[in-house]
Design a protein around this motif. Sequence first.
Motif, PDB file in Angstrom:
ATOM      1  N   CYS A  73      12.674   1.739  10.680  1.00 41.73           N
ATOM      2  CA  CYS A  73      12.857   2.846   9.908  1.00 41.73           C
ATOM      3  C   CYS A  73      13.585   2.658   8.330  1.00 41.73           C
ATOM      4  CB  CYS A  73      14.587   3.325  10.487  1.00 41.73           C
ATOM      5  SG  CYS A  73      14.210   3.954  12.103  1.00 41.73           S
ATOM      6  N   ILE A  74      14.059   1.338   8.098  1.00 45.78           N
ATOM      7  CA  ILE A  74      14.093   1.211   6.570  1.00 45.78           C
ATOM      8  C   ILE A  74      12.623   1.279   5.882  1.00 45.78           C
ATOM      9  CG2 ILE A  74      14.730  -0.593   5.033  1.00 45.78           C
ATOM     10  CD1 ILE A  74      16.982  -1.196   6.970  1.00 45.78           C
ATOM     11  N   LYS A  75      11.726   0.675   6.708  1.00 50.25           N
ATOM     12  CA  LYS A  75      10.486   0.737   6.036  1.00 50.25           C
ATOM     13  C   LYS A  75       9.788   2.122   5.681  1.00 50.25           C
ATOM     14  CE  LYS A  75       6.502  -2.495   6.142  1.00 50.25           C
ATOM     15  NZ  LYS A  75       5.912  -3.650   6.680  1.00 50.25           N
ATOM     16  N   ALA A  76      10.129   2.970   6.788  1.00 50.54           N
ATOM     17  CA  ALA A  76       9.484   4.348   6.591  1.00 50.54           C
ATOM     18  C   ALA A  76      10.386   5.082   5.496  1.00 50.54           C
ATOM     19  CB  ALA A  76       9.842   5.028   8.133  1.00 50.54           C
ATOM     20  N   LEU A  77      11.506   4.426   5.115  1.00 51.91           N
ATOM     21  CA  LEU A  77      12.192   5.261   3.929  1.00 51.91           C
ATOM     22  C   LEU A  77      11.864   4.472   2.627  1.00 51.91           C
ATOM     23  CD1 LEU A  77      15.660   5.766   5.871  1.00 51.91           C
ATOM     24  CD2 LEU A  77      13.838   7.621   5.308  1.00 51.91           C
TER      25      LEU A  77
END
Length: 282
Positions: A15-19
């Motif tokens: 999720c961090i990577k997606a943001l």
Amino acid sequence: MNILITGANGQLATCIKALEHFYNQYNFIYKSATELDITNASAVFSFFKNNTIDYCINCAAYTAVDKAESNQEQAYNVNVIGAENLAKACNISNSKLIHVSTDFVFNGSSNKPYNETDSTCPLNVYGATKLEGEQRIQNHFDAYFIIRTSWLYSEFGNNFLKTMLRLSKTRDEIGVVSDQFGSPTYAMDLANTILKIIKVNNNAFGVFHYSNEGAISWYDFAKAIFDLNKIKIKINPITTEDFPTPAERPKYSVLDKAKIKKTFNVDVPSWKDSLKKAILNL
């Protein structure tokens, strides 16, 4: 600013990577367990010595709650020794640590949401190792943010949302525990909150609680998942005693989010609004 994310293959790190495209000012470094074994002190210290790390977000954890009962050494190594190694390395390197912990540090005997100063008393090996991991971090330095969360799910990895959707493809009827209450947490919301803590950068170190708003049972959560997906399936409410598991779980683990809201000006969405977003992203 260099930000290290451990546990790179997990749902929170994903999720961090997606943001990360919203945070172009930062350089994100993702490391899986095979790339950086946090249980290996020399590997951790060597990495921090050879890289300038401003923040370390520890998403690495042994989270198989029931398996932890029989794999105690593995759970201990990751959740305790791993957390301690990162804390020591961050301390030496003047880095800040954001460590993700759990509602399972509580025993569930409360009748009101748990705040950060409430007494801890884990019921299972997973909760005990996560609590000891917190304590090891606190013993080594002060520049930490420990974020306890609960019932984490997302469109990534293995979680309750995806399990329910998978079971609905092969079953017409399902039993779900209705006497354990907590707050689901959309991992994308938690990732956003972690990145906001870094952006605010106010050094308000300490222990914080974060989950979505609202208190529901696993039965309520399952019903909402099926309703929002327009899936017709019979859901039978069952008791904890009807569904015995190797690890005992708290009957009530709702978290009080007042501290994190006030400290970092964080907006906390309701569990249902976040569930709708997660389903749209599937």
